[in-house]
Design a protein around this motif. Structure first.
Motif, mmCIF file in Angstrom:
data_model
loop_
_atom_site.group_PDB
_atom_site.id
_atom_site.type_symbol
_atom_site.label_atom_id
_atom_site.label_comp_id
_atom_site.label_asym_id
_atom_site.label_seq_id
_atom_site.Cartn_x
_atom_site.Cartn_y
_atom_site.Cartn_z
ATOM 1 N N ILE A 166 0.675 -1.276 0.061
ATOM 2 C CA ILE A 166 -0.025 0.109 -0.159
ATOM 3 C C ILE A 166 0.770 1.202 -0.030
ATOM 4 O O ILE A 166 0.679 2.257 -0.691
ATOM 5 N N ALA A 167 1.779 1.096 0.797
ATOM 6 C CA ALA A 167 2.827 2.443 0.899
ATOM 7 C C ALA A 167 3.547 2.671 -0.587
ATOM 8 O O ALA A 167 3.522 4.045 -0.973
ATOM 9 N N LEU A 168 3.682 1.718 -1.332
ATOM 10 C CA LEU A 168 4.525 1.788 -2.637
ATOM 11 C C LEU A 168 3.397 2.350 -3.445
ATOM 12 O O LEU A 168 3.721 3.457 -4.323
ATOM 13 N N VAL A 218 -8.386 13.517 -1.086
ATOM 14 C CA VAL A 218 -8.872 12.548 -0.175
ATOM 15 C C VAL A 218 -8.317 11.008 -0.678
ATOM 16 O O VAL A 218 -8.864 10.870 -1.674
ATOM 17 N N VAL A 219 -7.833 10.434 0.196
ATOM 18 C CA VAL A 219 -7.186 9.083 -0.440
ATOM 19 C C VAL A 219 -7.636 7.913 0.532
ATOM 20 O O VAL A 219 -7.014 8.294 1.917
ATOM 21 N N GLY A 220 -8.450 7.336 0.227
ATOM 22 C CA GLY A 220 -8.802 5.841 1.129
ATOM 23 C C GLY A 220 -7.806 4.654 0.977
ATOM 24 O O GLY A 220 -7.292 4.749 -0.093
ATOM 25 N N VAL A 221 -7.467 4.305 1.979
ATOM 26 C CA VAL A 221 -6.387 3.138 2.154
ATOM 27 C C VAL A 221 -7.238 1.828 3.016
ATOM 28 O O VAL A 221 -7.688 2.149 3.748
ATOM 29 N N GLY A 222 -6.711 0.832 2.151
ATOM 30 C CA GLY A 222 -7.076 -0.147 2.820
ATOM 31 C C GLY A 222 -6.692 -1.569 2.070
ATOM 32 O O GLY A 222 -6.094 -1.453 1.221
ATOM 33 N N PHE A 223 -7.027 -2.729 2.675
ATOM 34 C CA PHE A 223 -6.509 -3.887 1.888
ATOM 35 C C PHE A 223 -7.601 -4.257 0.746
ATOM 36 O O PHE A 223 -8.918 -4.010 0.772
ATOM 37 N N GLU A 224 -7.144 -4.901 -0.371
ATOM 38 C CA GLU A 224 -8.365 -5.258 -1.397
ATOM 39 C C GLU A 224 -9.458 -6.146 -1.007
ATOM 40 O O GLU A 224 -10.476 -6.154 -1.749
ATOM 41 N N THR A 230 -4.875 0.319 -2.334
ATOM 42 C CA THR A 230 -5.004 -0.757 -1.738
ATOM 43 C C THR A 230 -3.476 -1.363 -1.950
ATOM 44 O O THR A 230 -2.726 -0.961 -2.739
ATOM 45 N N ASP A 231 -3.153 -2.748 -1.366
ATOM 46 C CA ASP A 231 -2.272 -3.639 -1.842
ATOM 47 C C ASP A 231 -2.168 -4.074 -3.064
ATOM 48 O O ASP A 231 -0.968 -4.380 -3.425
ATOM 49 N N VAL A 232 -3.156 -3.955 -3.853
ATOM 50 C CA VAL A 232 -3.241 -4.607 -5.225
ATOM 51 C C VAL A 232 -3.321 -3.686 -6.171
ATOM 52 O O VAL A 232 -2.632 -3.430 -7.220
ATOM 53 N N ALA A 233 -3.828 -2.288 -5.809
ATOM 54 C CA ALA A 233 -4.085 -1.551 -6.957
ATOM 55 C C ALA A 233 -4.429 0.072 -6.480
ATOM 56 O O ALA A 233 -4.715 0.046 -5.245
#
Length: 210
Positions: free
Chosen positions: A51-53, A171-177, A198-201
């Motif tokens: 996600i950080a990347l 505004v950026v939402g972050v979470g797992f796919e 997300t971690d995928v996209a």
């Protein structure tokens, strides 16, 4: 009658009664949080790194930007390492603080090593930070849909705050796919994210503001 806000009449935009949406969200929130908490610590760490990347790809140069992040809670992605790196690159990082029920959040600056105190739900918040207005708000999601709507914890703090911030931050939402769902059944107070990372996209919703 058709010109009246559906939420005033007790209906959501998709014509589901607001009470039904609230009950559905409560159950869906519990399910998604449990799924997230079941991730192993190693898996969560790896996914958070991905996600950080992806976040770097979206935000690019953060020099002189004021960024609101969050302290990880109930298995949320841990972006504290990214926060530290962003501060090293010249960003001013802050954490959201709940000041009262029904009130918008405030944002206080914070760097590693500075004092923290326990806030709502015992989440650490800056005890001495300067109050700032963020250029970028990074908000954790419990769930999200393809239109960029975020399912949160139900307190309404982020939506209430974002509605008042002018000029509007990115505004950026972050979470797992795994937290992606078909729809959160948005209500009229729900504000879509500009991106969901997300971690995928990197999901750029159709509602993205140019």
């Amino acid at each position: 009658m058709h010109e009246v806000d559906p939420s005033y009449m007790g209906f959501s935009p998709d014509d589901r009664p607001v009470a039904d949406v609230a009950a559905w969200r409560l159950n869906e929130r519990k399910r998604l949080i449990e799924e997230r908490k079941c991730l192993s610590s190693v898996n969560r760490e790896n996914l958070s790194r991905s996600i950080a990347l992806n976040l770097d790809d979206v935000l690019g140069d953060v020099t002189r930007k004021v960024i609101s992040l969050y302290w990880p809670f109930l298995g949320e992605p841990d972006l504290r390492g990214w926060m530290s790196a962003a501060a090293t690159r010249g960003a001013t990082c802050s954490l959201p603080v709940v000041v009262g029920k029904g009130q918008p959040l405030v944002f206080r600056t914070w760097r590693f090593g500075e004092p923290l105190e326990r806030g709502v739900w015992n989440i650490p918040v800056p005890s001495q930070g300067k109050e700032v207005r963020p250029d970028i708000v990074i908000a954790p999601v419990v769930g999200f849909d393809a239109d960029g709507f975020r399912l949160g914890y139900g307190g309404g703090f982020f939506d209430r705050t974002l509605a008042l911030l002018q000029p509007s931050p990115l505004v950026v939402g972050v979470g797992f796919e795994l937290q992606k769902i078909e729809t959160i059944h948005p209500l009229h107070h729900d504000i879509p994210m500009d991106y969901i990372v997300t971690d995928v996209a990197v999901h750029r919703p159709s509602t993205h503001r140019e």
